[in-house]
Design an enzyme around this catalytic site. Structure first.
Site, PDB file in Angstrom:
ATOM      1  N   ASP A  84       0.713  -1.288  -0.070  1.00 50.02           N
ATOM      2  CA  ASP A  84      -0.061   0.080   0.146  1.00 50.02           C
ATOM      3  C   ASP A  84       0.972   1.335   0.168  1.00 50.02           C
ATOM      4  O   ASP A  84       0.453   2.309  -0.103  1.00 50.02           O
ATOM      5  CB  ASP A  84      -1.080   0.022   1.205  1.00 50.02           C
ATOM      6  CG  ASP A  84      -0.125  -0.302   2.543  1.00 50.02           C
ATOM      7  OD1 ASP A  84       0.510   0.857   2.911  1.00 50.02           O
ATOM      8  OD2 ASP A  84      -0.196  -1.113   3.121  1.00 50.02           O
ATOM      9  N   GLU A 104       7.194  -6.187  -2.720  1.00 48.47           N
ATOM     10  CA  GLU A 104       5.678  -6.931  -2.695  1.00 48.47           C
ATOM     11  C   GLU A 104       5.482  -7.845  -3.537  1.00 48.47           C
ATOM     12  O   GLU A 104       5.625  -7.755  -4.670  1.00 48.47           O
ATOM     13  CB  GLU A 104       4.902  -5.616  -2.744  1.00 48.47           C
ATOM     14  CG  GLU A 104       3.454  -5.905  -2.918  1.00 48.47           C
ATOM     15  CD  GLU A 104       2.631  -6.500  -1.633  1.00 48.47           C
ATOM     16  OE1 GLU A 104       2.298  -7.832  -1.766  1.00 48.47           O
ATOM     17  OE2 GLU A 104       2.847  -6.093  -0.544  1.00 48.47           O
ATOM     18  N   GLY A 142       9.638 -11.378  -1.129  1.00 48.40           N
ATOM     19  CA  GLY A 142      10.535 -10.576  -0.301  1.00 48.40           C
ATOM     20  C   GLY A 142      11.384 -11.528   0.236  1.00 48.40           C
ATOM     21  O   GLY A 142      12.684 -11.190   0.646  1.00 48.40           O
ATOM     22  N   ASP A 159       6.397  -5.653   6.873  1.00 46.98           N
ATOM     23  CA  ASP A 159       5.017  -5.188   6.727  1.00 46.98           C
ATOM     24  C   ASP A 159       3.967  -6.374   6.340  1.00 46.98           C
ATOM     25  O   ASP A 159       3.526  -6.346   5.210  1.00 46.98           O
ATOM     26  CB  ASP A 159       4.841  -4.003   5.999  1.00 46.98           C
ATOM     27  CG  ASP A 159       3.402  -3.368   6.247  1.00 46.98           C
ATOM     28  OD1 ASP A 159       2.628  -3.915   7.079  1.00 46.98           O
ATOM     29  OD2 ASP A 159       3.367  -2.275   5.514  1.00 46.98           O
ATOM     30  N   SER A 160       3.767  -7.374   7.087  1.00 50.33           N
ATOM     31  CA  SER A 160       3.428  -8.615   6.555  1.00 50.33           C
ATOM     32  C   SER A 160       1.712  -8.642   7.217  1.00 50.33           C
ATOM     33  O   SER A 160       1.510  -7.738   7.970  1.00 50.33           O
ATOM     34  CB  SER A 160       3.894  -9.756   7.303  1.00 50.33           C
ATOM     35  OG  SER A 160       3.820  -9.851   8.534  1.00 50.33           O
ATOM     36  N   THR A 161       1.039  -9.430   6.795  1.00 49.01           N
ATOM     37  CA  THR A 161      -0.350 -10.068   7.451  1.00 49.01           C
ATOM     38  C   THR A 161       0.119 -10.757   8.674  1.00 49.01           C
ATOM     39  O   THR A 161       1.185 -10.852   9.178  1.00 49.01           O
ATOM     40  CB  THR A 161      -1.045 -10.782   6.337  1.00 49.01           C
ATOM     41  OG1 THR A 161      -0.178 -11.985   6.107  1.00 49.01           O
ATOM     42  CG2 THR A 161      -1.377 -10.195   5.230  1.00 49.01           C
ATOM     43  N   PRO A 166      -0.434 -18.429   6.130  1.00 42.68           N
ATOM     44  CA  PRO A 166       0.699 -18.475   5.214  1.00 42.68           C
ATOM     45  C   PRO A 166       1.785 -17.554   5.629  1.00 42.68           C
ATOM     46  O   PRO A 166       2.961 -17.714   5.131  1.00 42.68           O
ATOM     47  CB  PRO A 166      -0.011 -17.977   3.895  1.00 42.68           C
ATOM     48  CG  PRO A 166      -1.538 -18.161   3.976  1.00 42.68           C
ATOM     49  CD  PRO A 166      -1.957 -18.028   5.380  1.00 42.68           C
TER      50      PRO A 166
END
Length: 281
Positions: A84, A104, A142, A159-161, A166
Site C-alpha cells: 500500500d 511486494e 521478499g 510489513d506482513s499480514t 501463510p
C-alpha cells in the site's frame, strides 16, 4: 451494512460501511476495499483488516520510526510487504536514507492501493515511473529477495499480514536467520507480531525464535486503529545498538501524529502477564 473481522474467542473489530468499492481475487489473496462511515477507505486482505485511511499512521509510524531513530545512520532500508506504500512513505521521511527497497509479492495490491487508496501520497506511481531517486519497487517474493540479493541493509522492516496461516513463514527461525545475515554490521529488524491479547501464543513463538538468532530482542506494543489492540511489535538487533535510545534531534525533522519520540519509553509497556510469559525461560 458493516464489516467485521473476527479474531479468536469470538472477538470482533467492526466498521459501519457506506459502500463496497471493489472485491477481486489476485494470484495470492482476496482483496476488498470499502468506504467506511468514519474512517475513510478500508483495505481488507483475505478477510483481515490491513488499514483504514484515516488512522493508518497509528500502524505505520510505530513500525518505522522507532527503529529508524534508534539506528545511528540508517542509509539502506528493505521493506518486505507493505504494497500500500504507507511504510515506505514513512521510511523516506528520514534524510539519512540513500536507498529504500520495497518488495511486494502481489502486484494487484500495489495497483489497487495506487489507484483507489492513495495513502502513499503518489509514491507508488513515482516508483513505477522510476521518478523516486531514493526508492525502488520490486514485485516479487521478499523472502527470496532478502536471501539472494547479496545486499546488506541497515534496517529491515517486515510489513506482513498476521502471524497465522501463510505468513507464519515470516516468523520462523529460518527466516530470522536470513534477515540477520542480510543486515550490516549494525542493523535493526522489525515486524508486527499480532494482537497482544488474542495472538499471545504467536507472539511468544516469534519472540522465542528471534532470541535464537538476534543479539538482542525487544518487544513493544501500540494501539492501532482497526486492529485488536494493543498490537505487538518485535525488534531484533544485530551489533551494538540500544533500541531503548533514539536520536531526538533527527526526530524533530519528522511530522508525526501517533508515535511520540519524546515518550519513546512508553512503547515498552506490556500487560504484566504477557511480559512474564515473554521473559520466562
Amino acid at each position: 451494512m458493516h464489516f467485521i473481522e473476527w479474531y479468536p474467542r469470538g472477538y470482533g473489530v467492526g466498521f459501519k460501511i457506506k459502500s463496497k468499492l471493489l472485491e477481486t481475487q489476485s494470484k495470492f489473496q482476496r482483496i476488498e476495499l470499502y468506504e467506511t462511515e468514519g474512517f475513510g477507505k478500508l483495505l481488507v486482505l483475505d478477510g483481515t483488516v490491513q488499514l483504514v485511511e484515516h488512522g493508518e499512521e497509528s500502524y505505520h509510524e510505530p513500525l518505522v520510526h522507532p527503529v529508524m531513530l534508534a539506528h545511528p545512520n540508517p542509509r539502506r532500508v528493505l521493506v518486505i510487504g507493505g504494497g500500500d506504500g504507507g511504510t515506505l512513505r514513512e521510511v523516506l521521511k528520514h534524510k539519512t536514507v540513500k536507498k529504500a527497497t520495497l518488495v511486494e509479492i502481489d502486484d494487484m495490491v500495489v495497483e489497487i492501493s495506487m489507484l483507489y487508496l492513495g495513502i502513499d501520497r503518489g509514491l507508488l506511481e513515482r516508483l513505477m515511473k522510476k521518478e523516486e531517486p531514493r526508492g525502488e519497487l520490486i514485485i516479487g517474493d521478499g523472502v527470496e529477495y532478502m536471501k539472494n540479493s547479496g545486499e546488506k541493509f541497515d534496517v529491515i522492516i517486515v510489513d506482513s499480514t498476521d502471524p497465522v496461516g501463510p505468513a507464519k513463514l515470516l516468523f520462523s527461525e529460518e527466516f530470522y536467520r536470513n534477515a540477520y545475515d542480510a543486515l550490516g554490521e549494525k542493523g535493526l529488524y522489525i515486524t508486527q507480531a499480532g494482537s497482544v491479547y488474542l495472538f499471545t501464543n504467536e507472539l511468544l513463538d516469534a519472540y522465542k525464535n528471534m532470541k535464537k538468532v538476534f543479539d538482542r530482542v525487544y518487544y513493544f506494543s501500540f494501539p492501532v486503529i482497526g486492529y485488536a489492540s494493543p498490537w505487538s511489535f518485535l525488534v531484533g538487533v544485530k551489533g551494538e545498538i540500544d533500541f531503548t535510545k533514539i536520536d531526538l534531534e533527527r526526530a524533530k525533522e519528522l511530522e508525526l501524529i501517533y508515535y511520540d519520540p519524546e515518550k519513546h519509553e512508553t512503547l515498552f509497556q506490556m500487560p504484566k502477564y504477557v511480559r512474564e510469559l515473554l521473559e520466562k525461560d
